[in-house]
Design an enzyme around this catalytic site. Sequence first.
Site, PDB file in Angstrom:
ATOM      1  N   ARG A 112     -85.621  11.900  40.001  1.00 30.83           N
ATOM      2  CA  ARG A 112     -86.326  12.526  41.126  1.00 30.83           C
ATOM      3  C   ARG A 112     -85.932  13.985  41.290  1.00 30.83           C
ATOM      4  O   ARG A 112     -86.708  14.782  41.829  1.00 30.83           O
ATOM      5  CB  ARG A 112     -86.091  11.715  42.403  1.00 30.83           C
ATOM      6  CG  ARG A 112     -86.991  10.495  42.458  1.00 30.83           C
ATOM      7  CD  ARG A 112     -86.443   9.411  43.318  1.00 30.83           C
ATOM      8  NE  ARG A 112     -85.479   8.617  42.567  1.00 30.83           N
ATOM      9  CZ  ARG A 112     -84.538   7.872  43.108  1.00 30.83           C
ATOM     10  NH1 ARG A 112     -84.411   7.825  44.402  1.00 30.83           N
ATOM     11  NH2 ARG A 112     -83.726   7.169  42.349  1.00 30.83           N
TER      12      ARG A 112
ATOM     13  N   GLU B 165     -74.037   5.273  44.472  1.00 29.88           N
ATOM     14  CA  GLU B 165     -73.979   4.270  45.536  1.00 29.88           C
ATOM     15  C   GLU B 165     -74.136   2.855  44.981  1.00 29.88           C
ATOM     16  O   GLU B 165     -73.518   1.926  45.456  1.00 29.88           O
ATOM     17  CB  GLU B 165     -75.058   4.566  46.598  1.00 29.88           C
ATOM     18  CG  GLU B 165     -74.862   3.749  47.851  1.00 29.88           C
ATOM     19  CD  GLU B 165     -76.001   3.884  48.852  1.00 29.88           C
ATOM     20  OE1 GLU B 165     -77.001   4.559  48.585  1.00 29.88           O
ATOM     21  OE2 GLU B 165     -75.871   3.262  49.925  1.00 29.88           O
TER      22      GLU B 165
HETATM   23  P1  AMP Z   1     -74.588   9.196  44.905  1.00 34.48           P
HETATM   24  O1  AMP Z   1     -74.110   9.562  43.548  1.00 34.48           O
HETATM   25  O2  AMP Z   1     -73.928   7.976  45.473  1.00 34.48           O
HETATM   26  O3  AMP Z   1     -74.555  10.388  45.845  1.00 34.48           O
HETATM   27  O4  AMP Z   1     -76.126   8.783  44.742  1.00 34.48           O
HETATM   28  C1  AMP Z   1     -77.113   9.751  44.613  1.00 34.48           C
HETATM   29  C2  AMP Z   1     -78.114   9.415  43.542  1.00 34.48           C
HETATM   30  O5  AMP Z   1     -78.493   8.045  43.606  1.00 34.48           O
HETATM   31  C3  AMP Z   1     -79.382  10.207  43.728  1.00 34.48           C
HETATM   32  O6  AMP Z   1     -79.874  10.558  42.440  1.00 34.48           O
HETATM   33  C4  AMP Z   1     -80.310   9.277  44.462  1.00 34.48           C
HETATM   34  O7  AMP Z   1     -81.622   9.392  43.957  1.00 34.48           O
HETATM   35  C5  AMP Z   1     -79.754   7.876  44.221  1.00 34.48           C
HETATM   36  N1  AMP Z   1     -79.498   7.118  45.453  1.00 34.48           N
HETATM   37  C6  AMP Z   1     -78.284   6.693  45.904  1.00 34.48           C
HETATM   38  N2  AMP Z   1     -78.386   5.993  47.043  1.00 34.48           N
HETATM   39  C7  AMP Z   1     -79.717   5.987  47.351  1.00 34.48           C
HETATM   40  C8  AMP Z   1     -80.483   5.427  48.444  1.00 34.48           C
HETATM   41  N3  AMP Z   1     -79.900   4.746  49.450  1.00 34.48           N
HETATM   42  N4  AMP Z   1     -81.820   5.631  48.440  1.00 34.48           N
HETATM   43  C9  AMP Z   1     -82.417   6.326  47.425  1.00 34.48           C
HETATM   44  N5  AMP Z   1     -81.751   6.855  46.388  1.00 34.48           N
HETATM   45  C10 AMP Z   1     -80.427   6.702  46.328  1.00 34.48           C
END
Ligand code: AMP
Length: 178
Positions: A61, A98
């Site tokens: 995205r 996440e």
């Molecule tokens: P993080 O590395 O935990 O900050 O996760 C960020 C990445 O995972 C981004 O590329 C987001 O597109 C995706 N992502 C993580 N959690 C979510 C969520 N709750 N909703 C949508 N996309 C998420």
Amino acid sequence: MTKADLKALVRTIPDYPRPGIMFRDITTLLGNAKGLSACVDQLAAPYRESAVDAVAGIEARGFILGGAVADRLGCGFVPIRKQGKLPGKTIGQDYELEYGAGVIEIHTDAIAHGARVLLVDDLIATGGTAAAAVKLLRKLDAEIVGAAFVIDLPDLKGRSRVEAMGVECYTLIEFEGD
Ligand code: AMP
């Protein structure tokens, strides 16, 4: 378009991709002409005078938004991709997000030495993905101007994690919880 308008265009899908995750789906925002335009304008606005040489976007995205932001800023776009997708010589970095883990990669010749790079993704949750992208860009001697995201999940503290690495974050809207 206000922050509340942008927020209303994001769809929440519970328990995707696994139970307990509230997935903030931006396809509904991207599919709205005014929403997409406002989003790209607002992401680019703080960096108009920042002499950005390149926008780096994180698969997938971050490609959609990052490409458009690069165009607004009049600079090129550099993809940071999941392992095995880039055809040229790459360097990689492990990351955890996440709801999973993996490796992201960048072409070794994608960034000129000392180039001023803006990192773009759709959402920051734990900050694991963005932190890995910062490490990758720094391995290539990029100067990171900032990191811009549409959505912050402040309860997961990703923003402070990335800011602790010396990279200022800019986000458009927030959702409580995870
Ligand atoms: P993080 O590395 O935990 O900050 O996760 C960020 C990445 O995972 C981004 O590329 C987001 O597109 C995706 N992502 C993580 N959690 C979510 C969520 N709750 N909703 C949508 N996309 C998420």
